[in-house]
Design a protein around this motif. Structure first.
Motif, PDB file in Angstrom:
ATOM      1  N   HIS A 180      19.594 -99.302-105.575  1.00  0.00           N
ATOM      2  CA  HIS A 180      20.856 -98.825-105.001  1.00  0.00           C
ATOM      3  C   HIS A 180      20.957 -97.308-104.990  1.00  0.00           C
ATOM      4  N   ILE A 181      20.264 -96.635-105.886  1.00  0.00           N
ATOM      5  CA  ILE A 181      20.166 -95.171-105.779  1.00  0.00           C
ATOM      6  C   ILE A 181      19.421 -94.813-104.492  1.00  0.00           C
ATOM      7  N   ALA A 182      18.354 -95.565-104.207  1.00  0.00           N
ATOM      8  CA  ALA A 182      17.601 -95.332-102.962  1.00  0.00           C
ATOM      9  C   ALA A 182      18.460 -95.646-101.747  1.00  0.00           C
ATOM     10  N   TRP A 183      19.211 -96.791-101.782  1.00  0.00           N
ATOM     11  CA  TRP A 183      20.059 -97.136-100.632  1.00  0.00           C
ATOM     12  C   TRP A 183      21.125 -96.065-100.392  1.00  0.00           C
ATOM     13  N   SER A 184      21.742 -95.585-101.467  1.00  0.00           N
ATOM     14  CA  SER A 184      22.778 -94.559-101.338  1.00  0.00           C
ATOM     15  C   SER A 184      22.207 -93.271-100.753  1.00  0.00           C
ATOM     16  N   ASP A 185      20.998 -92.927-101.183  1.00  0.00           N
ATOM     17  CA  ASP A 185      20.366 -91.709-100.672  1.00  0.00           C
ATOM     18  C   ASP A 185      20.056 -91.840 -99.183  1.00  0.00           C
ATOM     19  N   ILE A 186      19.553 -93.009 -98.767  1.00  0.00           N
ATOM     20  CA  ILE A 186      19.234 -93.225 -97.352  1.00  0.00           C
ATOM     21  C   ILE A 186      20.491 -93.135 -96.490  1.00  0.00           C
ATOM     22  N   VAL A 187      21.549 -93.846 -96.909  1.00  0.00           N
ATOM     23  CA  VAL A 187      22.797 -93.837 -96.131  1.00  0.00           C
ATOM     24  C   VAL A 187      23.398 -92.435 -96.109  1.00  0.00           C
ATOM     25  N   GLY A 188      23.340 -91.730 -97.246  1.00  0.00           N
ATOM     26  CA  GLY A 188      23.868 -90.366 -97.298  1.00  0.00           C
ATOM     27  C   GLY A 188      23.156 -89.445 -96.331  1.00  0.00           C
ATOM     28  N   ARG A 189      21.826 -89.554 -96.243  1.00  0.00           N
ATOM     29  CA  ARG A 189      21.073 -88.710 -95.309  1.00  0.00           C
ATOM     30  C   ARG A 189      21.424 -89.060 -93.867  1.00  0.00           C
ATOM     31  N   TRP A 190      21.613 -90.348 -93.584  1.00  0.00           N
ATOM     32  CA  TRP A 190      22.017 -90.746 -92.237  1.00  0.00           C
ATOM     33  C   TRP A 190      23.386 -90.183 -91.884  1.00  0.00           C
ATOM     34  N   ARG A 191      24.309 -90.222 -92.835  1.00  0.00           N
ATOM     35  CA  ARG A 191      25.650 -89.691 -92.556  1.00  0.00           C
ATOM     36  C   ARG A 191      25.598 -88.193 -92.319  1.00  0.00           C
ATOM     37  N   ARG A 192      24.854 -87.468 -93.136  1.00  0.00           N
ATOM     38  CA  ARG A 192      24.783 -86.011 -92.990  1.00  0.00           C
ATOM     39  C   ARG A 192      24.146 -85.607 -91.673  1.00  0.00           C
ATOM     40  N   SER A 193      23.183 -86.374 -91.213  1.00  0.00           N
ATOM     41  CA  SER A 193      22.498 -86.036 -89.956  1.00  0.00           C
ATOM     42  C   SER A 193      23.313 -86.413 -88.729  1.00  0.00           C
ATOM     43  N   GLY A 194      24.325 -87.279 -88.910  1.00  0.00           N
ATOM     44  CA  GLY A 194      25.102 -87.743 -87.760  1.00  0.00           C
ATOM     45  C   GLY A 194      24.582 -89.027 -87.167  1.00  0.00           C
ATOM     46  N   ALA A 195      23.535 -89.605 -87.764  1.00  0.00           N
ATOM     47  CA  ALA A 195      22.937 -90.819 -87.191  1.00  0.00           C
ATOM     48  C   ALA A 195      23.860 -92.029 -87.281  1.00  0.00           C
ATOM     49  N   LEU A 196      24.859 -91.985 -88.192  1.00  0.00           N
ATOM     50  CA  LEU A 196      25.793 -93.102 -88.315  1.00  0.00           C
ATOM     51  C   LEU A 196      27.147 -92.804 -87.678  1.00  0.00           C
ATOM     52  N   THR A 197      27.276 -91.635 -87.071  1.00  0.00           N
ATOM     53  CA  THR A 197      28.548 -91.270 -86.444  1.00  0.00           C
ATOM     54  C   THR A 197      28.631 -91.897 -85.059  1.00  0.00           C
ATOM     55  N   PRO A 198      29.676 -92.684 -84.779  1.00  0.00           N
ATOM     56  CA  PRO A 198      29.767 -93.360 -83.468  1.00  0.00           C
ATOM     57  C   PRO A 198      29.833 -92.363 -82.309  1.00  0.00           C
ATOM     58  N   ASN A 199      29.138 -92.668 -81.233  1.00  0.00           N
ATOM     59  CA  ASN A 199      29.174 -91.884 -79.996  1.00  0.00           C
ATOM     60  C   ASN A 199      30.086 -92.581 -79.000  1.00  0.00           C
ATOM     61  N   ILE A 200      31.056 -91.870 -78.462  1.00  0.00           N
ATOM     62  CA  ILE A 200      31.946 -92.451 -77.465  1.00  0.00           C
ATOM     63  C   ILE A 200      32.044 -91.546 -76.253  1.00  0.00           C
ATOM     64  N   VAL A 201      32.399 -92.125 -75.117  1.00  0.00           N
ATOM     65  CA  VAL A 201      32.802 -91.353 -73.943  1.00  0.00           C
ATOM     66  C   VAL A 201      34.202 -91.810 -73.567  1.00  0.00           C
ATOM     67  N   LEU A 202      34.964 -90.905 -72.995  1.00  0.00           N
ATOM     68  CA  LEU A 202      36.337 -91.193 -72.600  1.00  0.00           C
ATOM     69  C   LEU A 202      36.421 -91.347 -71.093  1.00  0.00           C
ATOM     70  N   VAL A 203      37.199 -92.286 -70.644  1.00  0.00           N
ATOM     71  CA  VAL A 203      37.491 -92.442 -69.221  1.00  0.00           C
ATOM     72  C   VAL A 203      38.957 -92.076 -69.039  1.00  0.00           C
ATOM     73  N   GLY A 204      39.175 -90.976 -68.363  1.00  0.00           N
ATOM     74  CA  GLY A 204      40.529 -90.473 -68.162  1.00  0.00           C
ATOM     75  C   GLY A 204      40.708 -89.114 -68.795  1.00  0.00           C
TER      76      GLY A 204
END
Length: 524
Positions: A180-204
Motif C-alpha cells: 500500500h505504500i507502493a500503491w499510494s506512491d503510484i497514485v500520488g505520482r499520477w495525481r501530480r502529473s495530471g494523469a488522473l485529472t478528468p479532461n472535459i470540453v464544453l459545448v456552449g
C-alpha cells in the motif's frame, strides 16, 4: 485547467470555426512541448498537454482501473502468506492438516481482504494522507488478527496455536504495508502529473461555461480543453483563456476527441429546443455527455464541480459496474492473448516465411484504424496484397478475384490467418480479443466515407476493437459494399457494446473458427 492547454490551443491556432482545418494531434504535441517549459515563477506547467502526460482516454482509463489491479495483487500476496503460515504449522504437510488448525488463518485472510475493500482502502482519495491510510490498514489487521485468534480458541481451545496467529498477523501487516505504500506512491505520482485529472470540453460559450472555467482554474482538478459553440458569430475567441475551437459539428470529428473524458453541455436548461438538438447530435460520440445545470450559490457550484472531478479511480464496492467489466475483459485479454501469442508463434513464423517467399515486400502490413474512443491505432496484419498496391485507407475495398491479392494472401484471407499479428495489439491493450472490428480511417463504402452513412457509427468505439466480434460471427465481416452493409455492421456492434460480458466473449471466441471456416464464400 492548465496554462499549457491555453498555449497549445490558442485562438490563433488552426481549428476554430467550421472552415478552419483542425490542428492535428502531432501539432498539438509539438506546441505542448514548447509550452511545457517552466513558467516565469519557476513552477512547471501542468495539465494533459504536457508531453509526459499526453494520454488518450484508453490510457487514462487503464490508470483508472488501477484499484482492481492493486486488489488482485493484494489477494495473491495475502493468500501466499497465509499458505506459507498454514504449511509451517502443519506437521504432516498442508494437504493432511486438520481443518481446525488452518481454518482460522484462512478465515482471517478472507476477513482482511473483505475489510480492505468494504472500507474503501483502494480509493486513495485526494487529500488523504499516507499515514492515515496506513493506520487504517493497521486497524484492519488488528480486527482480523483478533478474529483469527478468537476462531482458533473456539475451534481448538487451549491447543490453539497462538504464536502462529501473531506471526500471521505481523507478516500480513508488513506485506500490506509494503504494497500500500507502493500503491499510494503510484497514485500520488499520477495525481501530480495530471494523469488522473478528468479532461472535459464544453459545448456552449455561455455564462455557465465562464463560471465553471473560473472555478476550475482555482481548484485545478478539472482540465477544460476547449469550447465548442454553434453560434460562432456571437461567441468570443476564448473564455477565461480557454479557446473556442469550432461548432458542435466540429467536435464530432475533432482530433482532440480521443483525449476527452466527458462532454459538458453548458447551455441554459430553459433553452429546451437547443438542448434536445445538441443532445441528439452529440449522442453519436463515444464520450459521455453531461448537462451542467446552473448552480445557485458557491456550495452548489462546488458540488457540481465535485461531480465532474469525482472518481478518477474506479470504485471496488457496490454492484457489478462498467469499470469492473473493463478490468475483467483486460485480464482475459492479457492471459488468453499472451497464451495464444506464445502457442501460435511457430505458425506465425511459418506464415511470415511464406509471405516473404511469395512476393517481394515487407512481411507485415500496418494500417491506421479507429480504436477505443476514436483513438488512432496502428493495426498489424500479415501482408496479403502486392506491396505496390497496398491501400492504407481502404478507399477501394476488397472484392472476389481482386488482382491485388497474392497467392498466399488468398489462403490467409480465406482462413483469417492474416489477422494473427493483431495478438500484439491485444497484449499491448490497443485491441481486445472480442469487440467491433477496427475499420481503417477514411474507409469508404462506394464513394462515401463509411462513418458518414450511419449516425450511430461512433458508438461502436465505446469499447476496444476486437480480433473477432459479435458482428463477425453473425456474417458481417470483411468489406462493406453498401450503406445497408454499414448499418447492419453498426447495429450488431452497438448490440455487442451494450451486452458485453465475459461469458458472451467466451462464446464468441468459441464459435469464431467454425463460423469462419463454414463461410468460405465470404470476402475477407
Amino acid at each position: 485547467m492548465s496554462e499549457a492547454v491555453n498555449l497549445a490551443l490558442s485562438p490563433s491556432s488552426p481549428g476554430r470555426g467550421p472552415s478552419a482545418e483542425p490542428l492535428g494531434v502531432s501539432g498539438l504535441q509539438a506546441l505542448a512541448a514548447s509550452a511545457g517549459e517552466a513558467s516565469a515563477d519557476g513552477v512547471a506547467r501542468r495539465g494533459p498537454f504536457r508531453p509526459e502526460v499526453w494520454l488518450n482516454a484508453r490510457q487514462r482509463h487503464a490508470s483508472r482501473l488501477a484499484p482492481h489491479y492493486f486488489r488482485a495483487i493484494d489477494v495473491l500476496a495475502v493468500t501466499a502468506v497465509t499458505l506459507l503460515c498454514a504449511w509451517a504449522i502443519s506437521p504432516r504437510g498442508l494437504p493432511s492438516a486438520e481443518l481446525s488448525l488452518v481454518l482460522p488463518l484462512f478465515a482471517g485472510a478472507v476477513l482482511t481482504l473483505g475489510l480492505l475493500r468494504s472500507l474503501g482502502l483502494y480509493r486513495f482519495a485526494k487529500g488523504q494522507g499516507g499515514v492515515m491510510h496506513l493506520i487504517a490498514v493497521a486497524g484492519v489487521m488488528a480486527v482480523s488478527g483478533g478474529a483469527t485468534a478468537l476462531l482458533g480458541w473456539m475451534l481448538r481451545g487451549p491447543q490453539a496455536t497462538w504464536s502462529a496467529y501473531v506471526i500471521w498477523t505481523g507478516l500480513v501487516l508488513i506485506t500490506l504495508y509494503g504494497l500500500h505504500i507502493a500503491w499510494s506512491d503510484i497514485v500520488g505520482r499520477w495525481r501530480r502529473s495530471g494523469a488522473l485529472t478528468p479532461n472535459i470540453v464544453l459545448v456552449g460559450a455561455t455564462r455557465h461555461a465562464e463560471a465553471l472555467i473560473r472555478e476550475a482554474l482555482k481548484r485545478r482538478d478539472i482540465n477544460v480543453l476547449g469550447i465548442f459553440d454553434d453560434r460562432l458569430a456571437r461567441s468570443p475567441t476564448a473564455i477565461e483563456g480557454v479557446p473556442v475551437l469550432g461548432t458542435a459539428e466540429d467536435l464530432l470529428t475533432h482530433p482532440m476527441t480521443p483525449f476527452v473524458d466527458r462532454v459538458v453541455l453548458a447551455i441554459d436548461p430553459k433553452a429546451e429546443a437547443r438542448l434536445r438538438d445538441l443532445s441528439r447530435r452529440l449522442t453519436v460520440l463515444p464520450n459521455e455527455v453531461t448537462l451542467l445545470v446552473d448552480p445557485e450559490g458557491a456550495e452548489e457550484q462546488a458540488s457540481a464541480l465535485d461531480r465532474l472531478a469525482r472518481a478518477p479511480l474506479a470504485a471496488l464496492e457496490g454492484p457489478f459496474d462498467a469499470d469492473r467489466r473493463a478490468f475483467n475483459k483486460r485480464i482475459q485479454d492479457l492471459i488468453m492473448g499472451s497464451v495464444a501469442l506464445i502457442a501460435l508463434s511457430p505458425v506465425m513464423a511459418l506464415i511470415a516465411l511464406a509471405v516473404k517467399l511469395d512476393s517481394p515486400g515487407p512481411i507485415f502490413f500496418r494500417q491506421r484504424r479507429h480504436g477505443f474512443n476514436q483513438e488512432e491505432i496502428v493495426v498489424w496484419k500479415f501482408r496479403t496484397m502486392r506491396h505496390e498496391t497496398a491501400d492504407a485507407t481502404a478507399s477501394r475495398q476488397v472484392t472476389h478475384d481482386d488482382d491485388r491479392i497474392t497467392r498466399i494472401g488468398k489462403v490467409l484471407r480465406s482462413t483469417s490467418l492474416d489477422e494473427l499479428p493483431q495478438l500484439l495489439n491485444v497484449v499491448t491493450g490497443e485491441m481486445s480479443l472480442v469487440g467491433p472490428r477496427p475499420h481503417a480511417i477514411g474507409m469508404k463504402t462506394g464513394q462515401i466515407e463509411s462513418s458518414r452513412l450511419v449516425a450511430e457509427y461512433a458508438q461502436r468505439h465505446r469499447i476496444k476493437p476486437g480480433m473477432t466480434g459479435w458482428a463477425a460471427v453473425h456474417g458481417s465481416r470483411g468489406p462493406l459494399h453498401s450503406a445497408q452493409d454499414v448499418r447492419r455492421r453498426v447495429r450488431l456492434d452497438v448490440e455487442y457494446v451494450e451486452r458485453q460480458s465475459l461469458w458472451l466473449d467466451l462464446w464468441v471466441m468459441a464459435v469464431t473458427v467454425p463460423v469462419l471456416l463454414g463461410d468460405r464464400a465470404a470476402v475477407r
